[in-house]
Design a protein around this motif. Structure first.
Motif, PDB file in Angstrom:
ATOM      1  N   ARG A 122     -13.927  16.760  -8.590  1.00  0.00           N
ATOM      2  CA  ARG A 122     -14.293  17.558  -7.296  1.00  0.00           C
ATOM      3  C   ARG A 122     -15.555  17.111  -6.597  1.00  0.00           C
ATOM      4  N   TRP A 123     -16.351  16.273  -7.324  1.00  0.00           N
ATOM      5  CA  TRP A 123     -17.428  15.846  -6.679  1.00  0.00           C
ATOM      6  C   TRP A 123     -17.254  14.293  -6.111  1.00  0.00           C
ATOM      7  N   PHE A 124     -15.989  13.649  -6.689  1.00  0.00           N
ATOM      8  CA  PHE A 124     -15.971  12.511  -6.617  1.00  0.00           C
ATOM      9  C   PHE A 124     -14.958  12.305  -5.371  1.00  0.00           C
ATOM     10  N   THR A 125     -15.375  11.815  -3.977  1.00  0.00           N
ATOM     11  CA  THR A 125     -14.416  12.170  -2.991  1.00  0.00           C
ATOM     12  C   THR A 125     -14.487  10.751  -2.224  1.00  0.00           C
ATOM     13  N   VAL A 126     -15.552   9.836  -2.048  1.00  0.00           N
ATOM     14  CA  VAL A 126     -15.345   8.811  -1.296  1.00  0.00           C
ATOM     15  C   VAL A 126     -15.520   7.294  -2.011  1.00  0.00           C
ATOM     16  N   SER A 127     -14.964   6.354  -1.738  1.00  0.00           N
ATOM     17  CA  SER A 127     -15.257   5.073  -2.231  1.00  0.00           C
ATOM     18  C   SER A 127     -16.740   4.519  -2.103  1.00  0.00           C
ATOM     19  N   THR A 140     -10.001  -0.706  -5.935  1.00  0.00           N
ATOM     20  CA  THR A 140      -9.826  -1.465  -4.531  1.00  0.00           C
ATOM     21  C   THR A 140      -8.352  -1.718  -4.116  1.00  0.00           C
ATOM     22  N   PRO A 141      -8.061  -1.872  -2.824  1.00  0.00           N
ATOM     23  CA  PRO A 141      -6.824  -2.030  -2.303  1.00  0.00           C
ATOM     24  C   PRO A 141      -5.902  -3.488  -2.834  1.00  0.00           C
ATOM     25  N   PRO A 142      -4.964  -3.643  -2.961  1.00  0.00           N
ATOM     26  CA  PRO A 142      -4.125  -4.812  -3.183  1.00  0.00           C
ATOM     27  C   PRO A 142      -4.879  -5.894  -2.459  1.00  0.00           C
ATOM     28  N   GLU A 143      -4.952  -7.127  -3.136  1.00  0.00           N
ATOM     29  CA  GLU A 143      -5.388  -8.300  -2.464  1.00  0.00           C
ATOM     30  C   GLU A 143      -4.495  -8.746  -1.474  1.00  0.00           C
ATOM     31  N   TRP A 144      -3.445  -8.238  -1.364  1.00  0.00           N
ATOM     32  CA  TRP A 144      -2.577  -9.043  -0.282  1.00  0.00           C
ATOM     33  C   TRP A 144      -2.569  -8.220   0.917  1.00  0.00           C
ATOM     34  N   VAL A 145      -3.374  -7.347   1.061  1.00  0.00           N
ATOM     35  CA  VAL A 145      -3.271  -6.421   2.214  1.00  0.00           C
ATOM     36  C   VAL A 145      -3.713  -7.147   3.630  1.00  0.00           C
ATOM     37  N   ASP A 146      -2.907  -7.218   4.468  1.00  0.00           N
ATOM     38  CA  ASP A 146      -3.244  -7.926   5.952  1.00  0.00           C
ATOM     39  C   ASP A 146      -3.707  -6.795   6.855  1.00  0.00           C
ATOM     40  N   GLU A 152     -12.803   1.427   2.897  1.00  0.00           N
ATOM     41  CA  GLU A 152     -14.099   0.877   2.938  1.00  0.00           C
ATOM     42  C   GLU A 152     -15.126   2.093   2.258  1.00  0.00           C
ATOM     43  N   ALA A 153     -16.174   1.517   1.961  1.00  0.00           N
ATOM     44  CA  ALA A 153     -17.339   2.289   1.318  1.00  0.00           C
ATOM     45  C   ALA A 153     -17.320   3.559   1.921  1.00  0.00           C
ATOM     46  N   GLY A 154     -17.192   4.675   1.652  1.00  0.00           N
ATOM     47  CA  GLY A 154     -17.324   6.108   2.291  1.00  0.00           C
ATOM     48  C   GLY A 154     -16.039   6.431   2.847  1.00  0.00           C
ATOM     49  N   GLY A 155     -14.961   5.735   2.789  1.00  0.00           N
ATOM     50  CA  GLY A 155     -13.663   6.307   2.946  1.00  0.00           C
ATOM     51  C   GLY A 155     -13.269   7.436   2.027  1.00  0.00           C
ATOM     52  N   ARG A 156     -12.282   8.011   2.382  1.00  0.00           N
ATOM     53  CA  ARG A 156     -12.015   9.008   1.347  1.00  0.00           C
ATOM     54  C   ARG A 156     -10.323   8.821   0.874  1.00  0.00           C
ATOM     55  N   PHE A 157      -9.617   7.966   1.344  1.00  0.00           N
ATOM     56  CA  PHE A 157      -8.271   7.638   0.763  1.00  0.00           C
ATOM     57  C   PHE A 157      -8.013   6.991  -0.471  1.00  0.00           C
ATOM     58  N   LEU A 158      -8.745   6.106  -0.536  1.00  0.00           N
ATOM     59  CA  LEU A 158      -8.544   5.574  -2.100  1.00  0.00           C
ATOM     60  C   LEU A 158      -8.752   6.628  -3.222  1.00  0.00           C
ATOM     61  N   PRO A 159     -10.023   7.217  -3.105  1.00  0.00           N
ATOM     62  CA  PRO A 159     -10.094   8.396  -4.172  1.00  0.00           C
ATOM     63  C   PRO A 159      -9.126   9.373  -4.311  1.00  0.00           C
ATOM     64  N   VAL A 204       1.662  -0.305   1.595  1.00  0.00           N
ATOM     65  CA  VAL A 204       0.256  -0.466   0.808  1.00  0.00           C
ATOM     66  C   VAL A 204       0.090   0.735   0.104  1.00  0.00           C
ATOM     67  N   VAL A 205       0.422   1.937   0.713  1.00  0.00           N
ATOM     68  CA  VAL A 205       0.293   3.098  -0.061  1.00  0.00           C
ATOM     69  C   VAL A 205       1.053   3.175  -1.235  1.00  0.00           C
ATOM     70  N   GLY A 206       2.363   2.621  -1.231  1.00  0.00           N
ATOM     71  CA  GLY A 206       3.131   2.708  -2.376  1.00  0.00           C
ATOM     72  C   GLY A 206       2.585   1.908  -3.450  1.00  0.00           C
ATOM     73  N   ALA A 207       1.771   0.585  -3.407  1.00  0.00           N
ATOM     74  CA  ALA A 207       1.126   0.080  -4.295  1.00  0.00           C
ATOM     75  C   ALA A 207       0.019   0.471  -4.813  1.00  0.00           C
ATOM     76  N   VAL A 208      -0.724   1.344  -4.051  1.00  0.00           N
ATOM     77  CA  VAL A 208      -1.854   2.062  -4.573  1.00  0.00           C
ATOM     78  C   VAL A 208      -1.593   2.933  -5.318  1.00  0.00           C
ATOM     79  N   LEU A 209      -0.354   3.783  -5.024  1.00  0.00           N
ATOM     80  CA  LEU A 209       0.069   5.000  -5.970  1.00  0.00           C
ATOM     81  C   LEU A 209       0.713   4.779  -7.270  1.00  0.00           C
ATOM     82  N   GLY A 210       1.118   3.326  -7.503  1.00  0.00           N
ATOM     83  CA  GLY A 210       1.695   2.957  -8.603  1.00  0.00           C
ATOM     84  C   GLY A 210       2.991   2.548  -8.480  1.00  0.00           C
ATOM     85  N   CYS A 211       3.508   2.318  -7.359  1.00  0.00           N
ATOM     86  CA  CYS A 211       4.884   1.510  -7.314  1.00  0.00           C
ATOM     87  C   CYS A 211       4.661   0.153  -7.677  1.00  0.00           C
TER      88      CYS A 211
END
Length: 382
Positions: free
Chosen positions: A41-46, A67-73, A143-150, A219-226
């Protein structure tokens, strides 16, 4: 091309998400789920330091997926973000009234959604999806401070926990709940189905904008385990996959009709009064078509014909935006305001934390003791 054969897709139904599944199994085996949920609950940002007491299995997973996939454009991702900003109200509408009903018209997905406590109040699923999408389309998403990856890291473990619960219950008809085919199918709901709904509403979409929007969800699919190798590489391939997936699985079900009824009731409650209540089912029927709407038992009304003027109204709005940068900027600001107000209504002012459920509904026979974890007392510094 015929790469998405039944044999190929049947193979995807036997695969889950090895990393997330192993992590969840370790958390349950060590009775550490409650501690994980409390700390997360307290881990919310990259870039944020992980809590010291986070279970080892969760720490290894969170570090491996930080971290996001290395191939992201990133140039394409920026185009996707701009596409979202330009069309945020339309995309929110498509997510709510086309993408979610598309999920409900796949009977085993509707059954799975009905099995989870995440639907304890009907707006939760839409709130989680809306918040997740907003996080994705922020400039600092990766990026650091972003909420998407967590958020994505937590959602991935949430899916793995549901797989574990349903397999443990022994009542799921297939070997792997939320399998790779269904994960990719969900990706299609929030990309292809949304783009189709935008087209149906008369929203002007450039080919570049559509490809960028799909790329972001790839990109989302790869991050979510597809499995990255299984994700359709472009919009054309995604269309073929989506068509095959829906033809293989779509149909009526009691759970799908029930979830659609909840969705309609929820959005009718968002708008004050009752005069415009019939607009909600009319919009769903307009976006998904009569066959799907009938399977989902979407009620008919006199608004079914009136709602067809939506493309005309949106065309007028686009002509207003074309009057100059000031008009486009005003439209974008109003769009963001509407989206924020809608999300605030759905979340009821809460932040969605995507916790690992410790049990599912009783009818699935998955009950585990609800243990409460509290942090240890601070060290005695006297």
């Amino acid at each position: 091309m015929n790469e998405y054969t039944d044999e190929y897709l049947d193979g995807l139904r036997l695969k889950g998400d090895e990393l997330a599944d192993a992590t969840v199994e370790a958390l349950f085996a060590g009775a550490e789920v409650a501690r994980y949920n409390t700390l997360m609950r307290w881990f919310t940002v990259s870039g944020q330091a992980l809590p010291e007491d986070v279970p080892d299995a969760a720490r290894d997973y969170l570090e491996a997926t930080a971290t996001p996939p290395e191939w992201v454009d990133w140039a394409v991702m920026e185009r996707a973000r701009q596409f979202f900003i330009d069309n945020d109200v339309h995309i929110s509408t498509a997510l709510s009234f086309a993408a979610m009903p598309a999920c409900y018209v796949v009977p085993h997905i509707a059954k799975l959604l009905s099995a989870t406590h995440s639907l304890a109040y009907p707006s939760r699923r839409m709130a989680e999806t809306g918040q997740f999408t907003v996080y994705l389309m922020r400039p600092d998403a990766f990026e650091a401070g972003g909420r998407f990856l967590p958020a994505a890291q937590k959602v991935r473990l949430l899916h793995a926990s549901i797989r574990r619960h349903l397999k443990e219950a022994g009542k799921w008809p297939e070997p792997v709940p939320i399998c790779q085919e269904d994960m990719l199918g969900g990706l299609m709901m929030f990309s292809i189905q949304v783009l189709d709904a935008l087209h149906r509403m008369g929203v002007h979409i450039t080919p570049d904008g559509a490809e960028a929007y799909y790329y972001a969800w790839r990109v989302v699919g790869a991050v979510l385990g597809c499995d990255p190798a299984a994700i359709p590489p472009d919009l054309e391939a995604a269309r073929r996959f989506s068509d095959r997936y829906m033809l293989r699985h779509m149909g009526p079900s009691p759970e799908g009709a029930h979830l659609t009824g909840q969705l309609i009731e929820m959005y009718e409650g968002v708008v004050p009064g009752t005069l415009l209540d019939p607009v909600v089912p009319a919009l769903i029927r307009f976006l998904v078509g009569d066959t799907t709407a009938d399977w989902l038992q979407v009620p008919r009304s006199r608004w079914d014909s009136v709602i067809g003027v939506a493309p005309v109204l949106l065309g007028a709005l686009e002509r207003f935006e074309d009057r100059g940068p000031w008009a486009a900027q005003l439209s974008d600001r109003l769009g963001r305001l509407v989206s924020v107000l809608e999300l605030s209504s759905l979340t009821r002012g809460r932040v969605m934390h995507y916790a690992i459920p410790q049990e599912l509904k009783a009818e699935y026979g998955v009950r585990s003791p609800i243990s409460r974890w509290t942090p240890p007392p601070p060290a005695d510094l006297s």
